[in-house]
Design an enzyme around this catalytic site. Structure first.
Site, PDB file in Angstrom:
ATOM      1  N   HIS A   1       0.865  -1.186   0.000  1.00 25.83           N
ATOM      2  CA  HIS A   1       0.000   0.000   0.000  1.00 25.83           C
ATOM      3  C   HIS A   1       0.899   1.233   0.000  1.00 25.83           C
ATOM      4  CE1 HIS A   1      -3.365  -2.689   1.748  1.00 25.83           C
ATOM      5  NE2 HIS A   1      -3.519  -2.524   0.446  1.00 25.83           N
TER       6      HIS A   1
ATOM      7  N   GLU B   1       1.606   3.682   3.148  1.00 25.51           N
ATOM      8  CA  GLU B   1       2.036   3.161   4.444  1.00 25.51           C
ATOM      9  C   GLU B   1       3.555   3.271   4.586  1.00 25.51           C
ATOM     10  OE1 GLU B   1      -1.963   0.344   4.566  1.00 25.51           O
ATOM     11  OE2 GLU B   1      -0.027  -0.638   4.399  1.00 25.51           O
TER      12      GLU B   1
ATOM     13  N   ARG C   1      -3.111   4.760  -1.901  1.00 28.17           N
ATOM     14  CA  ARG C   1      -2.956   3.392  -1.402  1.00 28.17           C
ATOM     15  C   ARG C   1      -2.709   2.369  -2.513  1.00 28.17           C
ATOM     16  NH1 ARG C   1      -5.477   0.066   2.670  1.00 28.17           N
ATOM     17  NH2 ARG C   1      -6.442  -1.807   1.850  1.00 28.17           N
TER      18      ARG C   1
ATOM     19  N   HIS D   1       2.334  -3.774   6.884  1.00 24.99           N
ATOM     20  CA  HIS D   1       1.318  -2.727   6.708  1.00 24.99           C
ATOM     21  C   HIS D   1       1.310  -1.785   7.904  1.00 24.99           C
ATOM     22  CE1 HIS D   1      -0.940  -4.591   3.301  1.00 24.99           C
ATOM     23  NE2 HIS D   1      -0.193  -5.621   3.692  1.00 24.99           N
TER      24      HIS D   1
ATOM     25  N   GLU E   1       0.449  -5.143  11.067  1.00 26.12           N
ATOM     26  CA  GLU E   1       0.004  -3.746  11.041  1.00 26.12           C
ATOM     27  C   GLU E   1       0.809  -3.007  12.104  1.00 26.12           C
ATOM     28  OE1 GLU E   1      -2.254  -2.371   9.052  1.00 26.12           O
ATOM     29  OE2 GLU E   1      -3.422  -4.043   8.252  1.00 26.12           O
TER      30      GLU E   1
HETATM   31 ZN   LIG Z   1      -1.977  -1.849   4.198  1.00 28.42          ZN
END
Ligand SMILES: [Zn+2]
Ligand SMILES: *[C@@H]1O[C@H](CO)[C@@H](O)[C@H](O)[C@H]1NC(C)=O
Ligand SMILES: *[C@@H]1O[C@H](CO)[C@@H](O)[C@H](O)[C@H]1NC(C)=O
Ligand SMILES: *[C@@H]1O[C@H](CO)[C@@H](O)[C@H](O)[C@H]1NC(C)=O
Length: 416
Positions: free
Chosen positions: A171, A174, A227, A300, A376
Site C-alpha cells: 500500500h 504506508e 494506497r 502494513h 500492522e
Molecule cells: Zn496496508
C-alpha cells in the site's frame, strides 16, 4: 551559471509542490461504534458526506477512523450527535501532518529520521549491495505498470537456511513499513546485538522494501494518501488503481474486496491483473526453491496487529492456527518489551475485518507456508498513516525485536 541552476531547482520544486493534492483543514475522527445501527449509519452516509475511512469498523465495540473535508464537518458532527454516536477528533488538520512529514532538507543518507523516496531507498540498496556482496544478493521481480523496477534483496550468511519472505509498502501510503524494513535490513547486515546476529545468520531473508513502487512514488509526488497501484482498469477511465492486497489469486473477491474501480479496496478485474502481484507470485514460484519459505510477512500500517489467515471467514480457522498464534505471541511479547507498545493478534476476519485475495492468505492457501502474517505497525489512529518521522526509529527498533521474538517462537515449534 550556478545561480541559474539553483533558481531552476527552486522553480522545479515549487512546481512539484503546487501539483500536490492538499488536505487543508480535513479532520480525522475516531468514531465509536456501539451497535449495528451505528455501522449502518456510517454506511448510509458514506457517499453523501464523502467519508474517507482510513480504518473501517467492522463490528460493535470497534472504532472507525474517518477523514472528512471541511465542507462536511458540520453535517457529520450533527449526524453523530443526533444518533448519539460518540466520537473524538484525532487530527484537526491533515495537511499540517503531511507538511511535517516533508523534510526541510533532504538527507541522502539513511538515518531513519525522515521518510525517504523510492530513489533514495534504491540508492541505499545500491550502496549495501556493493558493501556486503557476500551476504546480499540483489534481485528484481520485474517492472511495475509504470516501468519502475521492483527490487528486493536476499540476505544469506550461509547455505542451507530456511527462509522468511517479506513484502512491504504494498500500500503506497504506508510509509512506516519501508522505513522500518530498511532499518531491519541494516540491523541484519550490521547486527548490534547477539540475538539479531543469530536470526541474521541462521535464516535467509528475502525482502522487497517497496512492492507498490508506483503507488509509493505517487504518494510522495502527488497524493500523500494514495494506497492502490497506478494501473487503470476502469472502463470509464475515471478511477485509477487496484488494491494490490486484494489482487492475489486465492479466494479472490470473496469478502472484504470491491468490484468498484473507484473503491479503495478494488480487487482488480481479475486475480493477478496487476503486474506487481503476478510477478511477485511467479518470482516466489520460480526463483525460490520450493518449500524453503517457512514464514511470509506482509508489512502494513496501522493498528498494531499480527493478522493470520483466514481473511475470508471468521467461522473457520486454518489447520496451523495454533502454531500461527504461538509465533504471533512471540512477536507481540517481544515488541512490547522495549516501549510497551501493545499488539493484538488473531485471524484477520476475526480480529480486524473480512478481506480476501491477500498475500498472506495466498501464501498459506496456495503455497502452504506455515506462518503467514500481515503485520500492522503503529499506531492505533493517533496519526494513522501520517505517523511523524520521529517515530520511525522507535517503531523500527521495536519491530526488529519483534522479529527476534517471532523467529525464536517459530524455532520453538520447529517451523524453522
Ligand atoms: Zn496496508
Ligand atoms: C443518548 O444517550 C443518552 C445518554 O447515554 C441517553 O440518555 C439518551 O436517551 C440517548 N438518546 C437516544 C436517542 O438514544
Ligand atoms: C504459483 O504456484 C502455484 C502452486 O504452487 C500455482 O497454483 C500458481 O498458479 C502459480 N502462479 C504463478 C503466477 O506461477
Ligand atoms: C499444499 O498442501 C496441500 C494439502 O496438504 C496439497 O494438496 C498441495 O499440493 C500442497 N501445495 C504445495 C504447493 O505444496
Amino acid at each position: 551559471m550556478y545561480l541559474k541552476f539553483v533558481l531552476l531547482l527552486a522553480c522545479l520544486s515549487l512546481a512539484k509542490a503546487t501539483n500536490q493534492v492538499r488536505y487543508d483543514n480535513y479532520i480525522l475522527y475516531k468514531v465509536h461504534i456501539k451497535d449495528a445501527a451505528d455501522l449502518q449509519l456510517l454506511n448510509e452516509n458514506e457517499k453523501a458526506l464523502m467519508l474517507n475511512k482510513w480504518r473501517p469498523a467492522s463490528r460493535p465495540g470497534d472504532s472507525a477512523d474517518i477523514m472528512l473535508s471541511p465542507q462536511h464537518h458540520v453535517a457529520f458532527e450533527s449526524l453523530l450527535h443526533s444518533h448519539n454516536v460518540s466520537y473524538s477528533i484525532k487530527i484537526d488538520n491533515v495537511q499540517r501532518l503531511i507538511d511535517e512529514q516533508r523534510p526541510k532538507q533532504r538527507m541522502s543518507s539513511m538515518e531513519w529520521t525522515q521518510y525517504h523516496t523510492l530513489d533514495e531507498i534504491y540508492a541505499w540498496l545500491d550502496l549495501i549491495e556493493a558493501r556486503y556482496p557476500h551476504v546480499v544478493t540483489p534481485f528484481s521481480i520485474g517492472n511495475s505498470h509504470e516501468g519502475r523496477p521492483i527490487r528486493g534483496i536476499k540476505i544469506s550468511y550461509k547455505p542451507g537456511n530456511s527462509a522468511v519472505f517479506i513484502e512491504s509498502n504494498i500500500h503506497g501510503n504506508e510509509w512506516i513499513t519501508s522505513a522500518t524494513i530498511t532499518y531491519f535490513i541494516d540491523e541484519l547486515l550490521v547486527p548490534r546485538n547477539p540475538a539479531v546476529r543469530d536470526i541474521a545468520q541462521n535464516v535467509d531473508w528475502y525482502i522487497i522494501p517497496v512492492l507498490n513502487v508506483d503507488g509509493f512514488s505517487y504518494s510522495h509526488n502527488v497524493e500523500r494518501l494514495w494506497r492502490k497501484s497506478r494501473l487503470s482498469s476502469d472502463p470509464t477511465g475515471e478511477c485509477v488503481g487496484t488494491d494490490l492486497n486484494r489482487n492475489f489469486n486465492y479466494r479472490w473477491m470473496e469478502a472484504g474486496a470491491s468490484a468498484d474501480p473507484c473503491s479503495q479496496h478494488y480487487a482488480g478485474p481479475s486475480p493477478e491483473s496487476d503486474p506487481e502481484i503476478s510477478q511477485l507470485t511467479s518470482y516466489i514460484n520460480n526463483s525460490i526453491p520450493e518449500g524453503i519459505i517457512k514464514i511470509y510477512i506482509s508489512m502494513h500500517s496501522y493498528s498494531q496487529l499480527v493478522l493470520s489467515p483466514w481473511g475470508h471467514t471468521a467461522e473457520e480457522f486454518p489447520p496451523h492456527y495454533p502454531q500461527m498464534m504461538g509465533v504471533a505471541k512471540g512477536f507481540a511479547d517481544a515488541v512490547s518489551r522495549r516501549y510497551g507498545t501493545p499488539y493484538s493478534y488473531g485471524s484477520s476476519a476475526a480480529t480486524l475485518y473480512e478481506v480476501s485475495g491477500t498475500g498472506k492468505d495466498w501464501a498459506y492457501g496456495v503455497k502452504n507456508i506455515t506462518i503467514p502474517f500481515t503485520l500492522e505497525l503503529r499506531d492505533r489512529g493517533e496519526f494513522g498513516f501520517l505517523l511523524p518521522p520521529e517515530y520511525i526509529l522507535p517503531v523500527a527498533r521495536e519491530t526488529t525485536e519483534g522479529f527476534v521474538g517471532l523467529i525464536q517462537a517459530a524455532r520453538g515449534i520447529n517451523v524453522l
